[in-house]
Design an enzyme around this catalytic site. Structure first.
Site, PDB file in Angstrom:
ATOM      1  N   TYR A   1     -69.684 138.586  29.407  1.00  0.00           N
ATOM      2  CA  TYR A   1     -67.985 138.229  30.004  1.00  0.00           C
ATOM      3  C   TYR A   1     -66.982 138.794  29.167  1.00  0.00           C
ATOM      4  CZ  TYR A   1     -63.960 135.851  30.591  1.00  0.00           C
ATOM      5  OH  TYR A   1     -62.723 134.315  30.927  1.00  0.00           O
TER       6      TYR A   1
ATOM      7  N   THR B   1     -56.597 135.643  26.363  1.00  0.00           N
ATOM      8  CA  THR B   1     -57.789 135.755  26.412  1.00  0.00           C
ATOM      9  C   THR B   1     -58.499 134.596  26.859  1.00  0.00           C
ATOM     10  OG1 THR B   1     -58.824 136.585  24.047  1.00  0.00           O
ATOM     11  CG2 THR B   1     -58.413 138.159  25.892  1.00  0.00           C
TER      12      THR B   1
ATOM     13  N   SER C   1     -54.293 131.393  26.771  1.00  0.00           N
ATOM     14  CA  SER C   1     -54.284 131.381  28.037  1.00  0.00           C
ATOM     15  C   SER C   1     -54.267 130.094  28.262  1.00  0.00           C
ATOM     16  CB  SER C   1     -55.749 131.829  28.237  1.00  0.00           C
ATOM     17  OG  SER C   1     -56.312 131.441  30.002  1.00  0.00           O
TER      18      SER C   1
ATOM     19  N   TYR D   1     -51.874 130.970  34.708  1.00  0.00           N
ATOM     20  CA  TYR D   1     -52.271 131.197  35.533  1.00  0.00           C
ATOM     21  C   TYR D   1     -51.793 129.571  37.163  1.00  0.00           C
ATOM     22  CZ  TYR D   1     -55.250 134.810  34.793  1.00  0.00           C
ATOM     23  OH  TYR D   1     -56.593 135.804  34.007  1.00  0.00           O
TER      24      TYR D   1
ATOM     25  N   THR E   1     -49.357 135.915  34.678  1.00  0.00           N
ATOM     26  CA  THR E   1     -49.873 136.806  35.326  1.00  0.00           C
ATOM     27  C   THR E   1     -50.153 137.094  36.837  1.00  0.00           C
ATOM     28  OG1 THR E   1     -51.770 136.579  32.753  1.00  0.00           O
ATOM     29  CG2 THR E   1     -52.762 137.723  34.550  1.00  0.00           C
TER      30      THR E   1
ATOM     31  N   LYS F   1     -47.000 139.783  33.754  1.00  0.00           N
ATOM     32  CA  LYS F   1     -48.323 140.615  32.913  1.00  0.00           C
ATOM     33  C   LYS F   1     -49.406 141.642  33.464  1.00  0.00           C
ATOM     34  CE  LYS F   1     -52.036 139.814  30.235  1.00  0.00           C
ATOM     35  NZ  LYS F   1     -53.290 139.713  30.472  1.00  0.00           N
TER      36      LYS F   1
ATOM     37  N   HIS G   1     -55.274 143.873  33.207  1.00  0.00           N
ATOM     38  CA  HIS G   1     -56.654 142.685  32.426  1.00  0.00           C
ATOM     39  C   HIS G   1     -57.075 143.377  31.781  1.00  0.00           C
ATOM     40  CE1 HIS G   1     -56.389 138.873  33.609  1.00  0.00           C
ATOM     41  NE2 HIS G   1     -57.438 138.702  33.548  1.00  0.00           N
TER      42      HIS G   1
ATOM     43  N   GLY H   1     -57.077 142.932  23.197  1.00  0.00           N
ATOM     44  CA  GLY H   1     -58.075 141.100  23.319  1.00  0.00           C
ATOM     45  C   GLY H   1     -59.357 141.162  23.101  1.00  0.00           C
TER      46      GLY H   1
HETATM   47  C1  LIG Z   1     -62.896 137.941  28.177  1.00  0.00           C
HETATM   48  C2  LIG Z   1     -61.288 138.449  28.191  1.00  0.00           C
HETATM   49  C3  LIG Z   1     -60.617 137.361  28.675  1.00  0.00           C
HETATM   50  C4  LIG Z   1     -59.471 136.757  29.379  1.00  0.00           C
HETATM   51  N1  LIG Z   1     -58.635 136.619  29.647  1.00  0.00           N
HETATM   52  C5  LIG Z   1     -57.433 135.886  30.373  1.00  0.00           C
HETATM   53  C6  LIG Z   1     -56.718 134.813  30.909  1.00  0.00           C
HETATM   54  O1  LIG Z   1     -56.739 133.927  30.519  1.00  0.00           O
HETATM   55  N2  LIG Z   1     -55.557 135.412  31.090  1.00  0.00           N
HETATM   56  C7  LIG Z   1     -54.578 136.702  31.095  1.00  0.00           C
HETATM   57  O2  LIG Z   1     -53.775 137.010  31.415  1.00  0.00           O
HETATM   58  N3  LIG Z   1     -55.803 138.098  30.776  1.00  0.00           N
HETATM   59  C8  LIG Z   1     -56.976 137.718  29.917  1.00  0.00           C
HETATM   60  N4  LIG Z   1     -57.738 138.792  29.973  1.00  0.00           N
HETATM   61  C9  LIG Z   1     -56.951 139.882  29.734  1.00  0.00           C
HETATM   62  C10 LIG Z   1     -56.432 140.343  28.240  1.00  0.00           C
HETATM   63  O3  LIG Z   1     -55.602 139.331  28.370  1.00  0.00           O
HETATM   64  C11 LIG Z   1     -56.277 141.208  28.239  1.00  0.00           C
HETATM   65  O4  LIG Z   1     -55.316 142.007  28.894  1.00  0.00           O
HETATM   66  C12 LIG Z   1     -56.733 142.321  28.116  1.00  0.00           C
HETATM   67  O5  LIG Z   1     -57.730 141.736  27.245  1.00  0.00           O
HETATM   68  C13 LIG Z   1     -56.557 143.796  26.929  1.00  0.00           C
HETATM   69  O6  LIG Z   1     -57.933 144.334  26.661  1.00  0.00           O
HETATM   70  P1  LIG Z   1     -58.256 144.890  25.871  1.00  0.00           P
HETATM   71  O7  LIG Z   1     -59.114 144.152  25.456  1.00  0.00           O
HETATM   72  O8  LIG Z   1     -58.665 146.304  25.658  1.00  0.00           O
HETATM   73  O9  LIG Z   1     -57.536 144.498  24.520  1.00  0.00           O
HETATM   74  C14 LIG Z   1     -58.664 138.510  29.542  1.00  0.00           C
HETATM   75  C15 LIG Z   1     -59.204 139.751  28.538  1.00  0.00           C
HETATM   76  C16 LIG Z   1     -60.842 139.658  27.999  1.00  0.00           C
HETATM   77  C17 LIG Z   1     -61.635 140.880  27.575  1.00  0.00           C
END
Ligand SMILES: Cc1cc2nc3c(=O)[nH]c(=O)nc-3n(C[C@H](O)[C@H](O)[C@H](O)COP(=O)(O)O)c2cc1C
Length: 386
Positions: free
Chosen positions: A43, A97, A125, A147, A173, A252, A276, A330
Protein backbone atom coordinates in the site's frame (compact mmCIF):
# COMPACT_ATOMS: atom_id res chain seq x y z
CA UNK A 1 7.94 -10.45 3.40
CA UNK A 2 5.22 -11.09 5.93
CA UNK A 3 1.89 -12.73 5.28
CA UNK A 4 -0.57 -10.03 4.11
CA UNK A 5 -3.28 -11.25 6.44
CA UNK A 6 -1.06 -11.22 9.51
CA UNK A 7 -2.52 -9.07 12.30
CA UNK A 8 -0.85 -5.74 12.86
CA UNK A 9 -2.06 -5.51 16.39
CA UNK A 10 0.76 -7.35 18.08
CA UNK A 11 3.45 -6.18 15.68
CA UNK A 12 6.57 -5.43 17.63
CA UNK A 13 7.97 -2.21 16.21
CA UNK A 14 11.45 -1.95 17.67
CA UNK A 15 13.15 1.38 17.52
CA UNK A 16 16.15 1.84 15.26
CA UNK A 17 18.69 -0.75 16.31
CA UNK A 18 21.69 0.34 14.33
CA UNK A 19 20.94 3.68 12.78
CA UNK A 20 24.46 3.88 11.39
CA UNK A 21 23.57 1.05 8.99
CA UNK A 22 21.09 3.30 7.24
CA UNK A 23 22.82 5.98 5.24
CA UNK A 24 20.27 6.54 2.50
CA UNK A 25 16.51 6.47 2.15
CA UNK A 26 16.82 3.19 0.28
CA UNK A 27 18.24 1.60 3.45
CA UNK A 28 15.14 2.62 5.39
CA UNK A 29 12.94 1.30 2.60
CA UNK A 30 14.78 -2.04 2.65
CA UNK A 31 14.27 -2.39 6.40
CA UNK A 32 10.65 -1.22 6.24
CA UNK A 33 9.99 -3.97 3.70
CA UNK A 34 11.24 -6.51 6.24
CA UNK A 35 9.23 -5.10 9.12
CA UNK A 36 5.85 -4.39 7.59
CA UNK A 37 3.19 -6.90 6.59
CA UNK A 38 3.16 -7.20 2.81
CA UNK A 39 -0.29 -5.63 2.52
CA UNK A 40 0.96 -2.49 4.25
CA UNK A 41 4.30 -2.29 2.45
CA UNK A 42 2.55 -2.67 -0.90
CA UNK A 43 0.00 0.00 0.00
CA UNK A 44 2.80 2.41 0.87
CA UNK A 45 5.16 1.59 -1.98
CA UNK A 46 2.77 0.95 -4.83
CA UNK A 47 1.35 3.10 -7.59
CA UNK A 48 -1.48 2.94 -10.09
CA UNK A 49 -1.72 0.61 -13.10
CA UNK A 50 1.67 -0.30 -14.53
CA UNK A 51 3.35 2.08 -12.09
CA UNK A 52 4.85 3.94 -15.06
CA UNK A 53 4.18 7.38 -13.57
CA UNK A 54 5.58 6.19 -10.26
CA UNK A 55 8.84 5.24 -11.98
CA UNK A 56 8.82 8.43 -14.07
CA UNK A 57 8.79 10.51 -10.89
CA UNK A 58 12.30 9.21 -10.20
CA UNK A 59 13.54 9.06 -13.81
CA UNK A 60 12.65 12.70 -14.39
CA UNK A 61 15.43 13.79 -12.05
CA UNK A 62 17.94 11.98 -14.29
CA UNK A 63 16.92 14.18 -17.22
CA UNK A 64 18.58 17.22 -15.67
CA UNK A 65 22.21 17.91 -14.88
CA UNK A 66 23.51 20.37 -12.32
CA UNK A 67 25.84 23.16 -13.46
CA UNK A 68 28.13 23.73 -10.49
CA UNK A 69 29.91 27.00 -9.85
CA UNK A 70 33.09 27.07 -7.83
CA UNK A 71 35.23 29.41 -5.75
CA UNK A 72 32.29 31.28 -4.29
CA UNK A 73 32.99 30.62 -0.60
CA UNK A 74 30.48 28.03 0.62
CA UNK A 75 31.58 27.50 4.19
CA UNK A 76 28.28 28.95 5.39
CA UNK A 77 25.15 27.64 3.71
CA UNK A 78 21.73 28.95 4.75
CA UNK A 79 18.73 26.77 3.85
CA UNK A 80 16.09 28.99 5.41
CA UNK A 81 13.32 30.41 3.26
CA UNK A 82 9.61 31.22 3.52
CA UNK A 83 6.51 29.31 2.57
CA UNK A 84 3.04 30.90 2.40
CA UNK A 85 4.59 33.93 4.04
CA UNK A 86 6.10 32.13 7.02
CA UNK A 87 9.76 31.34 7.69
CA UNK A 88 10.84 27.71 7.44
CA UNK A 89 14.29 26.35 8.34
CA UNK A 90 14.74 24.37 5.11
CA UNK A 91 12.56 23.81 2.02
CA UNK A 92 11.53 20.20 2.67
CA UNK A 93 8.19 19.21 4.21
CA UNK A 94 6.15 16.12 5.00
CA UNK A 95 3.57 15.32 2.29
CA UNK A 96 0.15 14.11 3.43
CA UNK A 97 -0.01 10.33 3.58
CA UNK A 98 -2.80 8.23 5.06
CA UNK A 99 -2.84 5.68 7.86
CA UNK A 100 0.44 6.18 9.76
CA UNK A 101 -0.60 3.75 12.49
CA UNK A 102 -0.10 0.97 9.95
CA UNK A 103 3.62 1.77 10.18
CA UNK A 104 3.99 2.52 13.90
CA UNK A 105 1.66 2.37 16.91
CA UNK A 106 2.08 6.11 17.57
CA UNK A 107 1.15 6.86 13.96
CA UNK A 108 0.88 10.53 13.01
CA UNK A 109 1.95 11.57 16.52
CA UNK A 110 5.40 10.07 15.92
CA UNK A 111 5.58 11.69 12.48
CA UNK A 112 4.62 15.05 13.94
CA UNK A 113 7.21 14.84 16.72
CA UNK A 114 9.91 13.89 14.22
CA UNK A 115 9.00 16.84 11.97
CA UNK A 116 8.72 19.17 14.97
CA UNK A 117 12.23 18.29 16.13
CA UNK A 118 13.61 19.88 12.95
CA UNK A 119 10.96 22.55 12.41
CA UNK A 120 9.59 20.97 9.22
CA UNK A 121 6.02 21.52 8.00
CA UNK A 122 3.78 18.45 8.18
CA UNK A 123 0.69 18.16 5.99
CA UNK A 124 -1.80 16.00 7.88
CA UNK A 125 -4.14 13.82 5.79
CA UNK A 126 -7.93 13.84 6.12
CA UNK A 127 -7.60 10.09 6.50
CA UNK A 128 -5.07 10.12 9.33
CA UNK A 129 -5.28 7.49 12.05
CA UNK A 130 -4.85 10.02 14.88
CA UNK A 131 -7.35 12.88 15.26
CA UNK A 132 -6.12 16.16 13.79
CA UNK A 133 -6.39 17.88 17.21
CA UNK A 134 -4.01 15.37 18.80
CA UNK A 135 -1.49 15.85 16.01
CA UNK A 136 -1.78 19.61 16.54
CA UNK A 137 -1.10 19.24 20.26
CA UNK A 138 2.46 18.11 19.46
CA UNK A 139 3.16 21.68 18.33
CA UNK A 140 4.31 20.71 14.81
CA UNK A 141 4.08 23.35 12.07
CA UNK A 142 0.96 21.93 10.39
CA UNK A 143 -1.21 22.17 7.29
CA UNK A 144 -4.41 20.17 6.76
CA UNK A 145 -5.03 18.12 3.60
CA UNK A 146 -8.70 17.94 2.63
CA UNK A 147 -10.68 15.27 0.83
CA UNK A 148 -14.21 16.52 0.21
CA UNK A 149 -16.87 13.90 0.79
CA UNK A 150 -20.35 13.99 -0.80
CA UNK A 151 -21.72 15.40 2.44
CA UNK A 152 -20.13 18.85 2.30
CA UNK A 153 -20.90 19.52 5.93
CA UNK A 154 -18.08 17.04 6.74
CA UNK A 155 -15.58 19.29 4.91
CA UNK A 156 -16.93 22.40 6.63
CA UNK A 157 -16.55 20.65 9.99
CA UNK A 158 -13.00 19.55 9.22
CA UNK A 159 -12.07 23.08 8.15
CA UNK A 160 -13.49 24.54 11.36
CA UNK A 161 -11.67 21.97 13.45
CA UNK A 162 -8.37 22.40 11.59
CA UNK A 163 -8.49 26.17 11.90
CA UNK A 164 -9.36 25.96 15.60
CA UNK A 165 -6.43 23.57 16.08
CA UNK A 166 -3.94 25.99 14.53
CA UNK A 167 -3.46 24.50 11.09
CA UNK A 168 -1.90 27.19 8.92
CA UNK A 169 -3.10 26.11 5.48
CA UNK A 170 -5.73 24.02 3.78
CA UNK A 171 -4.46 21.69 1.06
CA UNK A 172 -7.23 20.53 -1.27
CA UNK A 173 -6.24 17.38 -3.16
CA UNK A 174 -7.73 17.73 -6.64
CA UNK A 175 -6.42 14.60 -8.36
CA UNK A 176 -8.59 12.04 -6.61
CA UNK A 177 -12.20 12.18 -7.87
CA UNK A 178 -11.95 8.42 -7.57
CA UNK A 179 -9.08 6.34 -6.27
CA UNK A 180 -6.55 5.29 -8.95
CA UNK A 181 -6.32 1.64 -9.98
CA UNK A 182 -3.92 0.37 -7.34
CA UNK A 183 -3.72 -3.23 -8.36
CA UNK A 184 -1.51 -4.31 -5.49
CA UNK A 185 -4.18 -3.21 -3.03
CA UNK A 186 -6.91 -5.00 -4.94
CA UNK A 187 -4.83 -8.19 -5.04
CA UNK A 188 -4.02 -7.91 -1.34
CA UNK A 189 -7.63 -6.98 -0.49
CA UNK A 190 -6.32 -3.94 1.34
CA UNK A 191 -8.19 -3.45 4.59
CA UNK A 192 -7.62 -1.61 7.85
CA UNK A 193 -7.02 -3.87 10.83
CA UNK A 194 -9.34 -3.61 13.84
CA UNK A 195 -8.60 -0.58 15.98
CA UNK A 196 -7.21 1.55 13.14
CA UNK A 197 -9.66 3.80 11.33
CA UNK A 198 -10.52 7.24 10.01
CA UNK A 199 -9.78 9.19 13.17
CA UNK A 200 -11.01 12.51 11.75
CA UNK A 201 -14.25 11.09 10.38
CA UNK A 202 -15.33 8.57 13.00
CA UNK A 203 -18.90 8.54 11.80
CA UNK A 204 -17.96 7.69 8.24
CA UNK A 205 -18.17 3.91 8.06
CA UNK A 206 -15.57 2.01 6.05
CA UNK A 207 -17.71 0.27 3.43
CA UNK A 208 -18.37 -3.32 4.16
CA UNK A 209 -17.52 -4.85 0.80
CA UNK A 210 -16.65 -8.09 2.48
CA UNK A 211 -16.87 -11.59 1.05
CA UNK A 212 -18.33 -14.39 3.11
CA UNK A 213 -15.54 -15.36 5.48
CA UNK A 214 -14.65 -11.80 6.37
CA UNK A 215 -12.24 -10.83 3.56
CA UNK A 216 -12.77 -7.65 1.60
CA UNK A 217 -13.80 -8.04 -2.04
CA UNK A 218 -11.13 -5.60 -3.25
CA UNK A 219 -9.39 -2.56 -1.81
CA UNK A 220 -11.41 -1.19 1.09
CA UNK A 221 -9.96 2.28 0.48
CA UNK A 222 -11.06 2.23 -3.14
CA UNK A 223 -14.57 1.26 -2.02
CA UNK A 224 -14.57 4.09 0.51
CA UNK A 225 -13.74 6.66 -2.17
CA UNK A 226 -16.31 5.27 -4.57
CA UNK A 227 -18.99 5.46 -1.89
CA UNK A 228 -18.17 8.70 -0.10
CA UNK A 229 -15.82 11.00 -2.02
CA UNK A 230 -17.39 13.82 -4.02
CA UNK A 231 -16.45 13.25 -7.66
CA UNK A 232 -18.54 16.27 -8.71
CA UNK A 233 -16.00 18.73 -7.29
CA UNK A 234 -15.35 21.66 -9.64
CA UNK A 235 -13.80 25.14 -9.71
CA UNK A 236 -17.04 26.44 -8.13
CA UNK A 237 -16.17 24.41 -5.07
CA UNK A 238 -12.78 26.10 -4.88
CA UNK A 239 -14.69 29.36 -4.46
CA UNK A 240 -16.89 27.67 -1.81
CA UNK A 241 -13.82 26.47 0.10
CA UNK A 242 -12.24 29.92 -0.02
CA UNK A 243 -15.46 31.35 1.37
CA UNK A 244 -15.67 28.92 4.30
CA UNK A 245 -11.96 28.61 5.15
CA UNK A 246 -9.95 31.37 6.78
CA UNK A 247 -6.74 29.48 5.99
CA UNK A 248 -4.58 29.99 2.89
CA UNK A 249 -5.59 27.50 0.21
CA UNK A 250 -3.19 25.19 -1.66
CA UNK A 251 -4.34 22.98 -4.55
CA UNK A 252 -2.47 19.69 -4.60
CA UNK A 253 -2.22 17.67 -7.79
CA UNK A 254 -2.09 20.35 -10.50
CA UNK A 255 -0.03 19.18 -13.50
CA UNK A 256 -0.76 21.59 -16.36
CA UNK A 257 -0.35 25.27 -17.19
CA UNK A 258 -4.10 25.44 -17.98
CA UNK A 259 -5.13 24.37 -14.48
CA UNK A 260 -2.38 26.47 -12.93
CA UNK A 261 -3.84 29.58 -14.60
CA UNK A 262 -7.35 28.69 -13.42
CA UNK A 263 -5.98 28.18 -9.90
CA UNK A 264 -4.35 31.61 -10.01
CA UNK A 265 -7.59 33.17 -11.27
CA UNK A 266 -9.47 31.41 -8.46
CA UNK A 267 -7.19 33.21 -6.01
CA UNK A 268 -5.45 30.23 -4.45
CA UNK A 269 -2.32 30.85 -2.41
CA UNK A 270 -0.32 27.80 -3.40
CA UNK A 271 -0.06 24.95 -5.89
CA UNK A 272 1.49 21.61 -5.10
CA UNK A 273 2.61 20.09 -8.38
CA UNK A 274 2.05 16.40 -7.80
CA UNK A 275 0.73 13.21 -9.36
CA UNK A 276 -0.05 11.77 -5.94
CA UNK A 277 3.16 9.74 -5.97
CA UNK A 278 2.07 7.90 -9.13
CA UNK A 279 -0.98 6.53 -7.33
CA UNK A 280 -3.77 8.16 -9.36
CA UNK A 281 -3.53 8.56 -13.16
CA UNK A 282 -0.91 6.20 -14.54
CA UNK A 283 0.36 7.98 -17.65
CA UNK A 284 0.40 11.39 -15.96
CA UNK A 285 3.72 13.19 -16.30
CA UNK A 286 6.40 13.06 -13.66
CA UNK A 287 5.87 15.84 -11.15
CA UNK A 288 9.30 17.29 -11.95
CA UNK A 289 8.42 17.37 -15.68
CA UNK A 290 5.18 19.26 -15.00
CA UNK A 291 6.81 21.73 -12.63
CA UNK A 292 8.35 24.20 -15.14
CA UNK A 293 5.11 24.76 -17.06
CA UNK A 294 3.13 25.30 -13.88
CA UNK A 295 5.73 27.66 -12.41
CA UNK A 296 5.87 29.61 -15.66
CA UNK A 297 2.07 29.85 -15.94
CA UNK A 298 1.60 31.43 -12.52
CA UNK A 299 4.74 33.56 -12.69
CA UNK A 300 5.29 34.00 -8.95
CA UNK A 301 1.70 35.10 -8.28
CA UNK A 302 1.09 31.77 -6.58
CA UNK A 303 3.63 29.83 -4.53
CA UNK A 304 4.56 26.61 -6.28
CA UNK A 305 5.66 23.48 -4.46
CA UNK A 306 6.14 19.93 -5.67
CA UNK A 307 6.23 16.36 -4.44
CA UNK A 308 7.01 13.03 -6.08
CA UNK A 309 10.25 11.08 -6.14
CA UNK A 310 12.39 13.42 -4.04
CA UNK A 311 15.00 11.22 -2.40
CA UNK A 312 18.28 13.21 -2.38
CA UNK A 313 19.57 16.70 -1.76
CA UNK A 314 20.32 17.06 -5.47
CA UNK A 315 16.65 16.29 -6.23
CA UNK A 316 15.59 19.15 -4.00
CA UNK A 317 18.02 21.46 -5.81
CA UNK A 318 16.69 20.48 -9.23
CA UNK A 319 13.09 21.08 -8.15
CA UNK A 320 13.96 24.46 -6.67
CA UNK A 321 15.87 25.44 -9.81
CA UNK A 322 12.83 24.51 -11.91
CA UNK A 323 10.47 26.75 -9.97
CA UNK A 324 9.47 25.10 -6.68
CA UNK A 325 9.68 27.09 -3.46
CA UNK A 326 9.79 23.88 -1.44
CA UNK A 327 9.42 20.14 -1.91
CA UNK A 328 7.53 17.55 0.09
CA UNK A 329 8.26 13.86 0.65
CA UNK A 330 5.76 11.04 1.11
CA UNK A 331 7.07 7.48 1.19
CA UNK A 332 10.50 8.22 2.75
CA UNK A 333 8.68 9.48 5.86
CA UNK A 334 6.72 6.23 6.05
CA UNK A 335 9.93 4.19 5.80
CA UNK A 336 11.42 6.24 8.63
CA UNK A 337 8.26 5.79 10.69
CA UNK A 338 8.26 2.02 10.15
CA UNK A 339 11.93 1.72 11.10
CA UNK A 340 12.01 3.91 14.16
CA UNK A 341 8.90 5.99 14.84
CA UNK A 342 9.63 9.59 15.73
CA UNK A 343 13.40 9.09 15.58
CA UNK A 344 13.12 7.43 12.17
CA UNK A 345 11.13 10.34 10.75
CA UNK A 346 13.65 12.76 12.21
CA UNK A 347 16.52 10.82 10.59
CA UNK A 348 14.87 10.92 7.16
CA UNK A 349 14.32 14.67 7.30
CA UNK A 350 17.78 15.27 8.74
CA UNK A 351 19.34 13.16 6.01
CA UNK A 352 17.55 15.10 3.28
CA UNK A 353 18.35 18.45 4.89
CA UNK A 354 22.05 17.65 5.32
CA UNK A 355 22.25 16.22 1.83
CA UNK A 356 20.77 19.47 0.52
CA UNK A 357 23.42 21.47 2.40
CA UNK A 358 26.10 19.30 0.82
CA UNK A 359 24.57 19.69 -2.65
CA UNK A 360 24.48 23.48 -2.18
CA UNK A 361 28.18 23.49 -1.28
CA UNK A 362 29.09 21.31 -4.24
CA UNK A 363 27.16 23.54 -6.65
CA UNK A 364 28.37 26.80 -5.16
CA UNK A 365 25.05 28.05 -3.80
CA UNK A 366 25.01 29.69 -0.36
CA UNK A 367 21.35 30.60 -0.03
CA UNK A 368 18.06 29.34 -1.42
CA UNK A 369 17.74 32.61 -3.36
CA UNK A 370 20.90 31.65 -5.27
CA UNK A 371 19.28 28.46 -6.54
CA UNK A 372 17.97 29.60 -9.91
CA UNK A 373 17.29 28.25 -13.37
CA UNK A 374 20.97 28.57 -14.35
CA UNK A 375 21.73 25.71 -11.95
CA UNK A 376 20.17 23.09 -14.25
CA UNK A 377 20.40 22.04 -17.87
CA UNK A 378 18.80 19.24 -19.82
CA UNK A 379 20.89 16.07 -19.65
CA UNK A 380 21.27 15.19 -23.32
CA UNK A 381 24.81 13.98 -23.28
CA UNK A 382 26.03 17.51 -23.80
CA UNK A 383 25.53 20.72 -21.93
CA UNK A 384 22.87 22.81 -23.55
CA UNK A 385 23.40 25.71 -21.16
CA UNK A 386 20.58 27.26 -19.14
C1 LIG B 1 0.86 5.57 1.31
C2 LIG B 1 0.47 6.88 0.74
C3 LIG B 1 -0.68 7.50 1.17
C4 LIG B 1 -1.03 8.76 0.64
N1 LIG B 1 -2.12 9.39 1.14
C5 LIG B 1 -2.44 10.62 0.69
C6 LIG B 1 -3.53 11.34 1.25
O1 LIG B 1 -4.20 10.87 2.17
N2 LIG B 1 -3.81 12.56 0.73
C7 LIG B 1 -3.08 13.11 -0.29
O2 LIG B 1 -3.37 14.22 -0.73
N3 LIG B 1 -2.01 12.47 -0.81
C8 LIG B 1 -1.67 11.25 -0.35
N4 LIG B 1 -0.58 10.61 -0.86
C9 LIG B 1 0.27 11.29 -1.87
C10 LIG B 1 1.39 12.08 -1.18
O3 LIG B 1 0.88 13.23 -0.56
C11 LIG B 1 2.47 12.56 -2.18
O4 LIG B 1 1.83 13.21 -3.25
C12 LIG B 1 3.37 11.47 -2.71
O5 LIG B 1 3.57 10.45 -1.77
C13 LIG B 1 4.71 12.08 -3.10
O6 LIG B 1 5.53 11.16 -3.71
P1 LIG B 1 6.73 10.37 -2.95
O7 LIG B 1 6.06 9.30 -2.12
O8 LIG B 1 7.50 9.83 -4.08
O9 LIG B 1 7.51 11.35 -2.11
C14 LIG B 1 -0.22 9.37 -0.34
C15 LIG B 1 0.94 8.72 -0.78
C16 LIG B 1 1.31 7.51 -0.24
C17 LIG B 1 2.59 6.86 -0.70
Amino acid sequence: MRDPTESLKDEPVPDIAQPEDRVGIEDFERDARERLPQMVFDYYEGGAGDEWTLAENRRAFDRWVLRPRFLVGVEKVDLSTTLLGRPIPFPIGVAPTAFHRLAHPDGELATARGALSLGAVMVVSTISTVPLEEVAATGVDRWFQLYVMRDHSLAEDLIRRAHAAGYRALVLTVDTPQLGPRLRDVRNRFTLPPGIGLANLPRLPMPDGRLPGGRAAGSELSDLFAAEHDASLSWDDVAWLRSVSPMPLVLKGILTAEDARLAAEAGVDGIMVSNHGGRQLDGAPAALDALPEVAEAVDEHVEVMMDGGVRRGIDVLKALALGARAVFVGRPILWGLACGGEEGVRRILEMLRDDLTLAMRLTGRRTIAEVDRSLVARAQGSWGGP
